[in-house]
Motif scaffolding. Structure first.
Motif, PDB file in Angstrom:
ATOM      1  N   GLY A  92       2.292   5.931  -5.226  1.00  0.00           N
ATOM      2  CA  GLY A  92       2.627   6.748  -4.069  1.00  0.00           C
ATOM      3  C   GLY A  92       1.447   7.329  -3.317  1.00  0.00           C
ATOM      4  O   GLY A  92       1.631   8.001  -2.300  1.00  0.00           O
ATOM      5  N   VAL A  93       0.233   7.072  -3.790  1.00  0.00           N
ATOM      6  CA  VAL A  93      -0.967   7.612  -3.152  1.00  0.00           C
ATOM      7  C   VAL A  93      -1.662   6.498  -2.354  1.00  0.00           C
ATOM      8  O   VAL A  93      -1.842   5.383  -2.860  1.00  0.00           O
ATOM      9  N   ALA A  94      -2.057   6.800  -1.124  1.00  0.00           N
ATOM     10  CA  ALA A  94      -2.713   5.803  -0.282  1.00  0.00           C
ATOM     11  C   ALA A  94      -4.061   5.409  -0.866  1.00  0.00           C
ATOM     12  O   ALA A  94      -4.836   6.256  -1.307  1.00  0.00           O
ATOM     13  N   VAL A  95      -4.325   4.102  -0.866  1.00  0.00           N
ATOM     14  CA  VAL A  95      -5.611   3.565  -1.309  1.00  0.00           C
ATOM     15  C   VAL A  95      -6.254   2.905  -0.101  1.00  0.00           C
ATOM     16  O   VAL A  95      -5.703   1.957   0.457  1.00  0.00           O
ATOM     17  N   HIS A  96      -7.401   3.400   0.316  1.00  0.00           N
ATOM     18  CA  HIS A  96      -8.051   2.894   1.521  1.00  0.00           C
ATOM     19  C   HIS A  96      -9.034   1.784   1.157  1.00  0.00           C
ATOM     20  O   HIS A  96      -9.965   1.997   0.385  1.00  0.00           O
TER      21      HIS A  96
END
Length: 253
Positions: free
Chosen positions: A158-162
């Motif tokens: 659920g956490v954005a990975v750039h």
């Protein structure tokens, strides 16, 4: 005719405080069909790299007058510019700068002296990679990682990975066949279409960056198969709670 060609290739931001550097590379790039914009400070580089027509930022590593490292950090930390390719040109034997640039997330480093054709070839390969990514669609999900090929986004738990475009292409290739080996040749073809001048060590660097980005939100999911390639998945080759199968290594190039 030249105007149409320029519009197709897009714009390159040249980050430098050296007039001669700018004039030299502006000539090389405009002759090949790019438009160029000069940025003389770190802040100028970051703000200039946000346009939809920006293809790359070319950084002049002369730390007394312009910090390529700081400019690179500014680009990668800016949501609006972090997907833009960053290219740095460093002096021979500038090992410290080279390492700092890699840590800052630079996509490619050229060491003086080098043939301008290598830079133009790199930029053309980046354009080819973007075209390949634009032709892909759908959502890939495995091991808590979700990769959206339409939105060009990655999340884990659920956490954005750039991710930079090269790491995104590598992950897409790996996730199309989870728990199965992707050879080094396949990964090079996916991330560097029509590759030239790409060494195996370059793949190692980008896989390392990909691992670092993903591992911030959980345990390792990319495994090395010695002398063959890499595997994406939480369980590899019949691995169980005792660890991966023989020949599989986590966190190694």
């Amino acid at each position: 005719m030249r105007r149409g060609r320029t519009l197709i290739k897009g714009r390159i931001v040249i980050g430098s405080a050296d007039t001669d550097f700018f004039l030299l590379f502006a000539h090389i790039l405009t002759t090949d069909g790019y438009r160029v914009t000069l940025a003389t400070t770190d802040g100028d580089v970051s703000s200039s790299a946000t346009g939809s027509d920006i293809r790359a930022v070319l950084l002049d590593d002369q730390q007394r007058r312009f910090s390529a490292v700081q400019a690179c950090r500014s680009i990668t930390q800016n949501v609006a510019s972090r997907n833009v390719a960053t290219v740095a040109i460093v002096a021979a034997h500038a090992n410290a700068s080279h390492i700092e640039l890699i840590s800052a997330g630079v996509d490619e480093v050229f060491v003086r002296p080098f043939a301008p054709a290598r830079l133009l070839d790199y930029l053309d390969r980046r354009r080819s990679l973007q075209k390949v990514l634009l032709r892909q669609s759908g959502v890939l999900m495995h091991s808590g990682v979700i990769l959206d090929l339409d939105e060009r986004t990655v999340t884990r738990s659920g956490v954005a990975v750039h991710l930079a475009p090269t790491e995104f292409a590598l992950l897409a290739c790996l996730m199309t066949r989870p728990n199965r080996v992707c050879s080094r040749i396949e990964l090079l073809a996916a991330a560097w279409p029509g590759r030239r001048f790409v060494e195996s060590a370059t793949l190692n660097v980008h896989i390392g960056r990909l691992r670092k980005a993903l591992n911030r939100e959980g345990q390792g999911v990319i495994w090395t198969v010695r002398s063959i390639g890499y595997v994406f998945g939480s369980v590899c080759g019949g691995a169980n709670a005792a660890g991966p199968a023989p020949g599989w290594e986590a966190g190694q190039p």
